[in-house]
Motif scaffolding. Structure first.
Motif, PDB file in Angstrom:
ATOM      1  N   SER A   1       0.986  -1.096   0.044  1.00 19.59           N
ATOM      2  CA  SER A   1      -0.011  -0.218   0.090  1.00 19.59           C
ATOM      3  C   SER A   1       0.928   1.124   0.000  1.00 19.59           C
ATOM      4  O   SER A   1       1.908   1.178   0.307  1.00 19.59           O
ATOM      5  N   PRO A   2       0.366   2.157  -0.234  1.00 18.10           N
ATOM      6  CA  PRO A   2       1.277   3.548  -0.262  1.00 18.10           C
ATOM      7  C   PRO A   2       1.809   4.124   0.964  1.00 18.10           C
ATOM      8  O   PRO A   2       2.781   4.658   0.846  1.00 18.10           O
ATOM      9  N   ASP A   3       1.187   3.527   2.057  1.00 20.54           N
ATOM     10  CA  ASP A   3       2.056   3.976   3.429  1.00 20.54           C
ATOM     11  C   ASP A   3       3.075   2.840   3.908  1.00 20.54           C
ATOM     12  O   ASP A   3       3.391   3.264   4.838  1.00 20.54           O
ATOM     13  N   LEU A   4       3.399   1.870   3.101  1.00 16.12           N
ATOM     14  CA  LEU A   4       4.227   1.051   3.514  1.00 16.12           C
ATOM     15  C   LEU A   4       5.813   1.805   3.614  1.00 16.12           C
ATOM     16  O   LEU A   4       5.874   2.789   2.828  1.00 16.12           O
ATOM     17  N   ALA A   5       6.583   1.680   4.785  1.00 14.76           N
ATOM     18  CA  ALA A   5       7.556   2.548   4.912  1.00 14.76           C
ATOM     19  C   ALA A   5       8.539   2.608   3.905  1.00 14.76           C
ATOM     20  O   ALA A   5       9.175   3.727   3.389  1.00 14.76           O
TER      21      ALA A   5
END
Length: 321
Positions: free
Chosen positions: A87-91
């Motif tokens: 997802s776009p929020d994976l570090a």
């Protein structure tokens, strides 16, 4: 070749997933840390999240250099994860996108999409096209004030690069409907393709500890339409003819394509085959392939990531289109 102790025999364990009886996946939240959007006054790149389609739970994280010029190239980015993870929020993706936005600089939109096997392909491609249409209409001050809609690039990493390719094929047929967006090119960063027949690099790296064929096989099994094999066009664009002539349309539009990879990645033969296919179609395609390294190495090595930034900067800011 990897040592015997490194041979991966259980791709589910490698991916930290459990395949449930109902066909869904349980994904380990601890295996993939996330990062919040950056709004700190000390940050060099700001980021924020905006919903795209709440019904599908799709959303985007936008990255903007803190002191941008009035207008920046617009880069629509799709993350990797074999269509089943991420997802776009994976570090790892947050940091990767933030660094690209700040160092090139560009206004970067990292768009999420539905994952397989709960949502098999072409669901992700549909979400990618929806993100492309959304980005030109969403009421957002960062995009309004700083995005140069006439200078747009579509990029992805691994499965996201596969998405960028297929979204590009669809977008090439809808250029009038996408106005005022004007796509200048595609950036396929270590693109994820496959096929039934094993290539030399897949055989050579069968026991690769980073990304062996048994793992990519599982990803394709879970993401392709039920009953499809790896010679399906979603997986292997070189297996059949370009029946829709879409690559011809891409050539007519003058789009440029950048394909990056390395010979320590089992996918490199698929990537070079794609470059050759596009060259035959007359597309302005550039293959940048290095020695050694492995799939996703630029997410782990900041010095190698900086070299990628230089390649991207040269490609995006070129005046050859």
């Amino acid at each position: 070749m990897a040592a015997e102790s490194s041979i991966i025999v259980d791709p589910c364990a490698y991916l930290h997933i459990t395949l449930n009886p109902d066909g869904t996946l349980t994904r380990s939240p601890d295996a993939f840390p996330t990062a919040s959007p950056t709004i700190s006054s000390t940050a060099t790149v700001l980021s924020k999240d905006i919903p795209i389609n709440p019904a599908n739970n799709t959303w985007a994280r936008i990255f903007l250099p803190k002191q941008p010029p009035n207008k920046l190239p617009l880069l629509l980015y799709f993350h990797g994860g074999g269509f089943i993870l991420g997802s776009p929020d994976l570090a790892m993706f947050h940091e990767f996108c933030s660094n690209i936005a700040g160092e090139l600089p560009v206004l970067l939109v990292s768009a999420g999409y539905r994952l397989a096997p709960e949502h098999r392909l072409p669901a992700a491609y549909d979400d990618g096209m929806e993100a492309l249409r959304w980005v030109k209409t969403v009421e957002d001050d960062w995009l309004r004030d700083h995005a140069d809609y006439s200078n747009c690039f579509v990029m992805g990493s691994s499965a996201g690069a596969n998405m960028a390719y297929h979204v590009g094929l669809h977008a090439a047929r809808e250029t009038d409907d996408l106005s005022p967006l004007k796509i200048k090119g595609l950036i396929l960063h270590q693109p994820f393709f496959g096929g039934v027949r094993r290539t030399e690099s897949e055989l050579r790296l069968v026991n690769d500890p980073f990304f062996p064929p048994c793992v990519s096989d599982l990803m394709w099994e879970l993401s392709l339409p039920v009953g499809a094999d790896r010679d399906h066009t979603y997986c292997n664009p070189t297996a059949g003819e370009d029946s829709f002539g879409v690559l011809d349309e891409m050539e007519r539009l003058g789009w440029r394509v950048l394909v990056t990879g390395c010979d320590g990645d089992q996918l490199i033969d698929r990537q070079t085959e794609l470059v050759k296919m596009m060259e035959k179609k007359g597309i302005k395609v550039e293959g940048r392939f290095g020695g050694g390294d492995f799939h996703g190495f630029e997410f782990d090595d900041s010095s190698k990531a900086k070299l990628l930034h230089l390649v991207l900067q040269d490609f995006i800011f070129s005046d050859s289109v």
